[in-house]
Design a protein around this motif. Structure first.
Motif, PDB file in Angstrom:
ATOM      1  N   GLU A 105       0.803  -1.336  -0.013  1.00 38.06           N
ATOM      2  CA  GLU A 105       0.101  -0.066  -0.444  1.00 38.06           C
ATOM      3  C   GLU A 105       0.843   1.032   0.013  1.00 38.06           C
ATOM      4  O   GLU A 105       0.317   1.967  -0.476  1.00 38.06           O
ATOM      5  CB  GLU A 105      -1.026   0.518   1.377  1.00 38.06           C
ATOM      6  CG  GLU A 105      -2.209  -1.013   0.906  1.00 38.06           C
ATOM      7  CD  GLU A 105      -3.397  -0.937   2.272  1.00 38.06           C
ATOM      8  OE1 GLU A 105      -2.866  -0.039   3.056  1.00 38.06           O
ATOM      9  OE2 GLU A 105      -4.240  -2.301   2.620  1.00 38.06           O
ATOM     10  N   SER A 106       2.256   1.442   0.629  1.00 38.07           N
ATOM     11  CA  SER A 106       2.908   2.170   0.568  1.00 38.07           C
ATOM     12  C   SER A 106       3.500   2.679  -0.699  1.00 38.07           C
ATOM     13  O   SER A 106       3.946   3.835  -0.794  1.00 38.07           O
ATOM     14  CB  SER A 106       4.004   2.441   1.918  1.00 38.07           C
ATOM     15  OG  SER A 106       4.696   1.502   1.561  1.00 38.07           O
ATOM     16  N   ASP A 107       3.771   1.955  -1.660  1.00 36.00           N
ATOM     17  CA  ASP A 107       3.884   2.051  -3.055  1.00 36.00           C
ATOM     18  C   ASP A 107       4.319   3.521  -3.402  1.00 36.00           C
ATOM     19  O   ASP A 107       5.764   3.384  -4.110  1.00 36.00           O
ATOM     20  CB  ASP A 107       3.729   0.228  -3.766  1.00 36.00           C
ATOM     21  CG  ASP A 107       4.836  -0.184  -3.499  1.00 36.00           C
ATOM     22  OD1 ASP A 107       5.532  -0.642  -2.803  1.00 36.00           O
ATOM     23  OD2 ASP A 107       3.849  -1.768  -3.981  1.00 36.00           O
ATOM     24  N   LEU A 108       3.368   4.022  -3.854  1.00 37.93           N
ATOM     25  CA  LEU A 108       3.099   4.849  -4.328  1.00 37.93           C
ATOM     26  C   LEU A 108       3.425   6.029  -3.810  1.00 37.93           C
ATOM     27  O   LEU A 108       4.248   7.702  -4.526  1.00 37.93           O
ATOM     28  CB  LEU A 108       1.434   5.057  -4.614  1.00 37.93           C
ATOM     29  CG  LEU A 108       0.693   6.667  -5.609  1.00 37.93           C
ATOM     30  CD1 LEU A 108       1.319   6.491  -6.955  1.00 37.93           C
ATOM     31  CD2 LEU A 108      -0.154   6.895  -5.852  1.00 37.93           C
ATOM     32  N   LYS A 109       3.267   6.627  -2.701  1.00 34.27           N
ATOM     33  CA  LYS A 109       3.604   7.449  -1.856  1.00 34.27           C
ATOM     34  C   LYS A 109       5.435   6.810  -1.592  1.00 34.27           C
ATOM     35  O   LYS A 109       5.896   8.197  -1.849  1.00 34.27           O
ATOM     36  CB  LYS A 109       3.734   7.549  -0.262  1.00 34.27           C
ATOM     37  CG  LYS A 109       3.698   8.577   0.711  1.00 34.27           C
ATOM     38  CD  LYS A 109       3.346   8.471   2.242  1.00 34.27           C
ATOM     39  CE  LYS A 109       4.422   9.196   3.297  1.00 34.27           C
ATOM     40  NZ  LYS A 109       3.332   8.877   4.555  1.00 34.27           N
ATOM     41  N   ASP A 110       5.504   6.297  -1.194  1.00 32.01           N
ATOM     42  CA  ASP A 110       7.204   5.609  -1.742  1.00 32.01           C
ATOM     43  C   ASP A 110       8.001   6.281  -2.963  1.00 32.01           C
ATOM     44  O   ASP A 110       8.943   6.625  -2.822  1.00 32.01           O
ATOM     45  CB  ASP A 110       7.442   4.354  -0.863  1.00 32.01           C
ATOM     46  CG  ASP A 110       7.346   3.634  -0.082  1.00 32.01           C
ATOM     47  OD1 ASP A 110       7.499   4.701   1.263  1.00 32.01           O
ATOM     48  OD2 ASP A 110       7.019   2.405   0.498  1.00 32.01           O
ATOM     49  N   ALA A 111       7.343   5.698  -4.056  1.00 28.07           N
ATOM     50  CA  ALA A 111       7.939   6.167  -5.038  1.00 28.07           C
ATOM     51  C   ALA A 111       8.520   7.843  -5.425  1.00 28.07           C
ATOM     52  O   ALA A 111       9.155   8.257  -5.697  1.00 28.07           O
ATOM     53  CB  ALA A 111       6.876   5.643  -6.543  1.00 28.07           C
ATOM     54  N   VAL A 112       6.669   8.558  -4.982  1.00 30.90           N
ATOM     55  CA  VAL A 112       7.055  10.015  -5.294  1.00 30.90           C
ATOM     56  C   VAL A 112       7.979  10.830  -4.297  1.00 30.90           C
ATOM     57  O   VAL A 112       8.820  11.470  -5.315  1.00 30.90           O
ATOM     58  CB  VAL A 112       5.630  10.127  -4.070  1.00 30.90           C
ATOM     59  CG1 VAL A 112       5.606  11.786  -4.457  1.00 30.90           C
ATOM     60  CG2 VAL A 112       4.789  10.138  -5.601  1.00 30.90           C
ATOM     61  N   ILE A 113       8.233   9.808  -2.823  1.00 28.57           N
ATOM     62  CA  ILE A 113       9.070  10.225  -2.565  1.00 28.57           C
ATOM     63  C   ILE A 113      10.593  10.340  -2.536  1.00 28.57           C
ATOM     64  O   ILE A 113      11.172  10.871  -2.786  1.00 28.57           O
ATOM     65  CB  ILE A 113       8.955  10.132  -0.433  1.00 28.57           C
ATOM     66  CG1 ILE A 113       7.862  10.312   0.094  1.00 28.57           C
ATOM     67  CG2 ILE A 113      10.562  10.220  -0.119  1.00 28.57           C
ATOM     68  CD1 ILE A 113       7.430   9.951   1.426  1.00 28.57           C
ATOM     69  N   THR A 114      10.633   8.763  -3.494  1.00 26.80           N
ATOM     70  CA  THR A 114      11.966   9.153  -4.199  1.00 26.80           C
ATOM     71  C   THR A 114      12.236   9.844  -5.053  1.00 26.80           C
ATOM     72  O   THR A 114      13.205  10.343  -5.428  1.00 26.80           O
ATOM     73  CB  THR A 114      11.778   7.227  -3.993  1.00 26.80           C
ATOM     74  OG1 THR A 114      12.439   6.410  -3.129  1.00 26.80           O
ATOM     75  CG2 THR A 114      13.617   7.077  -4.810  1.00 26.80           C
ATOM     76  N   ALA A 115      10.911  10.403  -6.393  1.00 29.57           N
ATOM     77  CA  ALA A 115      11.444  11.043  -6.952  1.00 29.57           C
ATOM     78  C   ALA A 115      11.650  12.189  -6.420  1.00 29.57           C
ATOM     79  O   ALA A 115      13.193  12.985  -7.504  1.00 29.57           O
ATOM     80  CB  ALA A 115      10.386  10.663  -8.217  1.00 29.57           C
ATOM     81  N   ILE A 116      11.094  13.076  -5.715  1.00 29.47           N
ATOM     82  CA  ILE A 116      10.933  13.834  -4.883  1.00 29.47           C
ATOM     83  C   ILE A 116      12.904  14.491  -4.667  1.00 29.47           C
ATOM     84  O   ILE A 116      13.450  15.417  -5.234  1.00 29.47           O
ATOM     85  CB  ILE A 116      10.673  14.705  -3.816  1.00 29.47           C
ATOM     86  CG1 ILE A 116       9.163  14.576  -4.806  1.00 29.47           C
ATOM     87  CG2 ILE A 116      10.617  15.633  -2.961  1.00 29.47           C
ATOM     88  CD1 ILE A 116       7.961  14.807  -4.097  1.00 29.47           C
ATOM     89  N   ILE A 117      12.654  13.271  -3.857  1.00 32.97           N
ATOM     90  CA  ILE A 117      14.605  13.051  -3.587  1.00 32.97           C
ATOM     91  C   ILE A 117      15.899  13.704  -4.388  1.00 32.97           C
ATOM     92  O   ILE A 117      16.569  13.876  -4.614  1.00 32.97           O
ATOM     93  CB  ILE A 117      14.843  12.171  -2.898  1.00 32.97           C
ATOM     94  CG1 ILE A 117      13.919  12.453  -1.254  1.00 32.97           C
ATOM     95  CG2 ILE A 117      16.073  12.280  -2.146  1.00 32.97           C
ATOM     96  CD1 ILE A 117      14.338  10.157  -0.555  1.00 32.97           C
TER      97      ILE A 117
END
Length: 352
Positions: free
Chosen positions: A298-310
């Motif tokens: 369930e956290s994949d979308l949030k994790d992916a967006v955070i990684t992209a922002i970083i």
């Protein structure tokens, strides 16, 4: 202001990720992604014209076309992690055509996979989306398994199937790393002669990199040095895991360090840790793409967006995300890839 969807995903961490100012290495010193990256950066290199064209082919494809950023779908886990473990949650990806379709429908710049996967559908798709052939793997079936990357084919074979780039992994720090460095340096040289771009998976493998219960395989100082070796053997793009900590050299007590590496060039903020990876890529002349990592549900979308922002705010050039996308229904995989791309398309998310 970034999109409401991105702000909603970040929640109480919005300020932490979107308003952080990097006070270590100034962004003015970086060579950053842009629509004219070939003319601004690569034209000064020794890469031949066909190689520049191959790089441009990747940069001009998909939803991120002409931004200087890339979103790549990598699916080599059938070899690296076993086919059953990789595709049990979504067996349709045992069929290579569905891997290609996910990359196309997901608006990716390119698809990276094995000789077998890409060659099986090359005549139908090599002209529709840029192919990146992963030329070596840790095949995992040997027992006991050791961290050792072996070639699965030839550079010429990748060229013959219409690939615009080859990808390879080096397990830096492993007992096999020196052989791999020599082997992949030679492969990259030949790929450039043929006009293909080169992408290096700069991964660390050594049991000694786990010290006192802390895993330093993704430490900024160790991964940064792996990047620095990778650009030395003329990788055009570096793939690296997002740094999760720092101080690997000092904890394990090896290598050479300078106190300023930790006091002035980095902090413990994830964007600053990632910027240390970027500066080791010749201040961003060689693009950094971070890996999306394994799927956590369930956290994949949030994790992916955070990684992209970083990655973007640190000065990187994109994400290469596989398991978070293909280990779920195709529609959800497409949505996740698009969410990553939306970060790079959002002009309000800027360099830190």
């Amino acid at each position: 202001m970034p999109s409401n969807k991105i702000i909603e995903l970040l929640g109480d961490k919005t300020d932490f990720y979107l308003n952080h100012t990097c006070k270590t290495v100034d962004k003015k010193l970086l060579h950053t992604p842009s629509s004219s990256v070939i003319d601004n950066i690569w034209i000064n290199s020794d890469r031949n014209i066909p190689t520049l064209r191959s790089l441009q082919t990747i940069l001009k494809h998909g939803r991120l076309s002409n931004t200087g950023y890339v979103s790549i779908l990598p699916v080599d886990q059938g070899i690296e992690h076993t086919g059953g473990a990789s595709f049990a949650s979504n067996p349709l990806y045992f069929d290579p055509e569905n891997i290609i379709m996910l990359a196309i429908e997901g608006g990716c710049n390119a698809v990276a996979s094995t000789y077998g996967v890409l060659s099986s559908v090359a005549r139908k798709y090599a002209h529709k989306i840029p192919f990146i052939v992963k030329i070596n793997h840790n095949e995992l079936l040997s027992y006991p398994n050791t961290p050792q990357q072996i070639l699965f084919g030839t550079v010429k074979e990748a060229w013959n199937m219409g690939a615009v780039a080859i990808g390879a992994t080096i397990y830096f720090g492993s007992n096999d790393s020196r052989r791999e460095i020599v082997e992949i340096a030679e492969a990259f040289e030949y790929a450039h002669e043929l006009g293909m771009a080169t992408i290096l998976w700069c991964y660390l493998r050594n049991d000694a990199f786990i010290k006192d219960g802390i895993d330093y395989h993704s430490a900024a100082d160790l991964t940064g040095q792996a990047n620095h070796i990778g650009v030395t053997i003329k990788a055009d793009i570096i793939k690296q895991k997002l740094p999760t900590n720092n101080g690997g050299f000092t904890a394990i007590k090896f290598g050479k360090t300078n106190a300023k590496m930790y006091s002035e060039l980095t902090t413990d903020h994830p964007i600053d840790l990632c910027r240390y990876q970027v500066i080791n890529n010749y201040m961003g002349r060689i693009g950094l793409i971070n890996s999306g990592g394994e799927s956590h549900g369930e956290s994949d979308l949030k994790d992916a967006v955070i990684t992209a922002i970083i990655n973007k705010r640190a000065g990187g050039m994109g994400l290469i995300s596989g398991r978070k996308a293909f280990q779920k229904p195709m529609k959800e995989g497409v949505e996740l890839l698009n969410a990553i791309q939306d970060v790079y398309l959002d002009q309000e998310i800027t360099l830190a």
